[in-house]
Design a protein around this motif. Structure first.
Motif, PDB file in Angstrom:
ATOM      1  N   TYR A  40       0.750  -1.231  -0.053  1.00  0.00           N
ATOM      2  CA  TYR A  40      -0.090  -0.180   0.091  1.00  0.00           C
ATOM      3  C   TYR A  40       1.011   1.264   0.067  1.00  0.00           C
ATOM      4  CZ  TYR A  40       1.264  -0.201   4.902  1.00  0.00           C
ATOM      5  OH  TYR A  40       2.169  -0.337   5.917  1.00  0.00           O
ATOM      6  N   LEU A  76      -8.799  -0.425  -6.587  1.00  0.00           N
ATOM      7  CA  LEU A  76      -7.899   0.221  -5.502  1.00  0.00           C
ATOM      8  C   LEU A  76      -8.809   0.660  -4.302  1.00  0.00           C
ATOM      9  CD1 LEU A  76      -5.000   1.885  -5.032  1.00  0.00           C
ATOM     10  CD2 LEU A  76      -6.209   3.700  -6.014  1.00  0.00           C
ATOM     11  N   ARG A  78      -9.319   2.906  -1.090  1.00  0.00           N
ATOM     12  CA  ARG A  78      -8.882   3.983  -0.133  1.00  0.00           C
ATOM     13  C   ARG A  78      -9.523   3.462   1.375  1.00  0.00           C
ATOM     14  NH1 ARG A  78     -12.715   7.616   0.429  1.00  0.00           N
ATOM     15  NH2 ARG A  78     -12.715   8.546  -1.479  1.00  0.00           N
ATOM     16  N   ASP A 113      -8.503  10.481  -7.165  1.00  0.00           N
ATOM     17  CA  ASP A 113      -9.314  10.542  -5.982  1.00  0.00           C
ATOM     18  C   ASP A 113      -9.621  11.956  -5.393  1.00  0.00           C
ATOM     19  OD1 ASP A 113     -11.126   9.482  -3.826  1.00  0.00           O
ATOM     20  OD2 ASP A 113      -9.347   8.789  -2.691  1.00  0.00           O
ATOM     21  N   TYR A 123      -3.802   3.649   0.419  1.00  0.00           N
ATOM     22  CA  TYR A 123      -4.190   3.088  -0.806  1.00  0.00           C
ATOM     23  C   TYR A 123      -3.816   1.927  -1.082  1.00  0.00           C
ATOM     24  CZ  TYR A 123      -6.142   7.715  -1.994  1.00  0.00           C
ATOM     25  OH  TYR A 123      -6.786   8.889  -1.996  1.00  0.00           O
TER      26      TYR A 123
END
Length: 153
Positions: A40, A76, A78, A113, A123
């Protein structure tokens, strides 16, 4: 005529910071549900209206265990939120196969984003395959990268 020397106080679109992470572990997937790629990148936006551009790239490979076409889907997260389009994720990779064999390739995607926070965000890329008979394998250890750029509003 307008030239760059007459422009002042412009900050929109400026890159404020860059964070990068490189995955070093091989990732294997036979799951039809998204699983983490076990690496990440973290970034703490300096303003709530900043945008974060996340760029992902990875080597990949299949060891075919059946005579059928295979798809790999990437998404992906968040923190705990999937930023992709559900099970379709953000990016898909298709392999057409006619026999039992190994196939190698490359995957990449980018996502802009708007986290709307000044708290640290994480992320994480996730992957899945369309059938459990596909044995997805990144095969190129140290070759998957994730970069987050904070862009001023």
């Amino acid at each position: 005529a307008l030239n760059g020397s007459s422009l002042t106080n412009l900050s929109a679109g400026k890159v404020l910071q860059v964070q990068n992470s490189t995955g070093t572990a091989n990732v294997t997937c036979t799951s039809t549900s998204f699983i983490t790629m076990n690496f990440y990148v973290q970034i703490t936006p300096s303003a709530t209206d900043s945008k974060i551009l996340v760029i992902f790239n990875s080597g990949l490979g299949y060891q075919n265990t059946s005579n059928q076409d295979h798809y790999t889907f990437y998404t992906l997260y968040r923190d705990s939120t999937n930023l992709g389009a559900g099970n379709s994720g953000i990016q898909g990779t298709y392999f057409h196969t006619v026999s039992y064999n190994d196939i190698f390739g490359h995957a990449n995607f980018q996502k802009l984003d708007e986290p709307n926070t000044t708290s640290q965000v994480t992320y994480t890329p996730y992957i899945r395959v369309n059938t459990s008979s596909a044995d997805f394998d990144t095969r190129l250890e140290g070759q998957h990268n994730l970069t987050a750029l904070e862009i001023a509003a």
